[in-house]
Write a protein that holds these residues in place. Structure first.
Motif, short mmCIF file in Angstrom:
data_model
loop_
_atom_site.label_atom_id
_atom_site.label_comp_id
_atom_site.label_asym_id
_atom_site.label_seq_id
_atom_site.Cartn_x
_atom_site.Cartn_y
_atom_site.Cartn_z
N LEU A 5 0.71 -1.14 -0.08
CA LEU A 5 0.00 0.02 0.21
C LEU A 5 0.89 1.30 0.04
CD1 LEU A 5 -2.60 -1.03 2.69
CD2 LEU A 5 -3.03 -1.15 0.10
N MET A 6 0.54 2.25 -0.79
CA MET A 6 1.02 3.49 -0.90
C MET A 6 0.40 4.62 -0.37
SD MET A 6 2.31 3.02 -4.58
CE MET A 6 1.21 1.54 -5.12
N GLN A 7 0.93 5.54 0.37
CA GLN A 7 0.59 6.74 0.68
C GLN A 7 0.03 7.84 -0.40
OE1 GLN A 7 2.11 8.71 4.14
NE2 GLN A 7 1.68 6.78 5.45
N ILE A 8 -0.68 8.80 -0.30
CA ILE A 8 -0.88 9.72 -1.29
C ILE A 8 0.34 10.38 -1.89
CG2 ILE A 8 -1.64 11.73 0.13
CD1 ILE A 8 -3.99 12.01 -1.79
N GLY A 9 1.35 10.48 -1.13
CA GLY A 9 2.32 11.54 -1.61
C GLY A 9 3.33 10.53 -2.59
N SER A 34 -7.92 2.22 -0.74
CA SER A 34 -8.12 0.71 -0.83
C SER A 34 -8.39 0.94 0.87
CB SER A 34 -7.02 -0.15 -0.85
OG SER A 34 -7.03 -0.45 -2.15
N GLU A 35 -7.42 1.71 1.64
CA GLU A 35 -7.58 1.61 2.95
C GLU A 35 -7.20 3.01 3.64
OE1 GLU A 35 -5.41 -1.64 4.80
OE2 GLU A 35 -5.70 -2.91 3.29
N ARG A 36 -7.14 2.88 4.89
CA ARG A 36 -6.77 4.14 5.49
C ARG A 36 -5.76 3.69 6.57
NH1 ARG A 36 -8.37 9.73 4.59
NH2 ARG A 36 -10.11 9.56 3.26
N SER A 37 -4.80 4.24 6.90
CA SER A 37 -3.78 3.76 8.03
C SER A 37 -4.40 4.27 9.24
CB SER A 37 -2.40 4.59 7.82
OG SER A 37 -2.60 6.05 8.32
N LEU A 38 -3.68 3.89 10.22
CA LEU A 38 -4.62 3.93 11.82
C LEU A 38 -4.36 5.57 11.97
CD1 LEU A 38 -2.25 1.17 14.04
CD2 LEU A 38 -4.88 1.19 13.00
N THR A 45 -3.45 1.09 -3.76
CA THR A 45 -2.63 -0.08 -4.00
C THR A 45 -2.29 0.01 -5.45
OG1 THR A 45 -4.66 -0.91 -5.29
CG2 THR A 45 -4.69 -1.68 -2.91
N GLU A 46 -1.29 -0.88 -6.09
CA GLU A 46 -0.89 -0.37 -7.43
C GLU A 46 -2.21 -0.44 -8.53
OE1 GLU A 46 1.80 0.03 -9.81
OE2 GLU A 46 2.49 -0.29 -7.80
N ALA A 47 -3.08 -1.15 -8.40
CA ALA A 47 -4.22 -1.07 -9.31
C ALA A 47 -4.82 0.34 -9.17
CB ALA A 47 -5.31 -2.09 -8.97
N GLU A 48 -4.98 1.11 -8.06
CA GLU A 48 -5.31 2.32 -8.12
C GLU A 48 -4.45 3.41 -8.61
OE1 GLU A 48 -5.99 1.73 -4.07
OE2 GLU A 48 -8.06 1.02 -4.27
N VAL A 49 -3.11 2.97 -8.54
CA VAL A 49 -2.15 3.73 -9.18
C VAL A 49 -2.26 3.84 -10.68
CG1 VAL A 49 0.33 4.28 -9.44
CG2 VAL A 49 -0.51 3.83 -7.24
N ARG A 50 -2.50 2.63 -11.03
CA ARG A 50 -2.67 2.46 -12.62
C ARG A 50 -3.85 3.15 -13.07
NH1 ARG A 50 -1.23 -2.91 -11.32
NH2 ARG A 50 -3.35 -3.72 -11.37
N ARG A 51 -4.89 3.04 -12.23
CA ARG A 51 -6.14 3.89 -12.66
C ARG A 51 -6.02 5.43 -12.60
NH1 ARG A 51 -11.65 2.22 -11.86
NH2 ARG A 51 -12.96 3.98 -11.50
N LEU A 52 -5.31 5.96 -11.78
CA LEU A 52 -5.03 7.38 -11.68
C LEU A 52 -4.07 7.70 -12.84
CD1 LEU A 52 -4.78 7.73 -7.86
CD2 LEU A 52 -6.21 8.83 -9.29
#
Length: 147
Positions: A5-9, A34-38, A45-52
């Protein structure tokens, strides 16, 4: 082991989109983390990065958000293997082909328009270079004559 998982930055760096733009795409339903950290940070995820990244490539072609959402929906329905859909889904397959062809034709036409705009811009830049060269040559010539 789960998907990384990657942060928005990091997503911003990888896609070339600003944090604000990514948040906007989330607000309008183009992508969702996909998620939020604590700590409440968005995680992608990588899929969301590809989508963007795909959305980023569509922007210069003039696609509106409705087009972006519709095309992403079409692409998500394509078979993973690249092959045809099940025989029982022939109509769905034809609809996908028709819709994808429509987007391809629009993208291709816009690329041709952009190539024309680029040629005009390069011609203009070339003419400015020509004016500058003549001005510098004339300036150098008058300095030589003064010596």
């Amino acid at each position: 082991m789960g998907e990384r998982l990657m942060q928005i930055g990091e997503v911003s760096e990888r896609t070339g989109l600003s944090l604000r733009t990514i948040r906007h795409y989330e607000e309008v339903g183009v992508v969702a983390p996909s998620e939020r950290s604590l700590g409440g940070f968005r995680l992608y995820t990588e899929a969301e990065v590809r989508r963007l990244a795909l959305v980023r490539r569509m922007r210069p072609l003039g696609f509106c958000l409705e087009d972006v959402r519709a095309l992403l929906n079409v692409l998500e329905r394509l078979p993973d293997s690249g092959g045809p859909l099940q025989a029982t889904e022939e109509q769905a397959h034809e609809e996908l082909v028709t819709t994808l062809r429509k987007y391809w034709e629009r993208a291709d036409a816009r690329c041709e328009d952009l190539r024309g705009e680029l040629r005009a811009a390069e011609d203009f830049a070339g003419s400015l270079h020509g004016h500058l060269s003549r001005l510098l040559e004339a300036s150098a010539g008058s300095r030589e004559a003064a010596r």
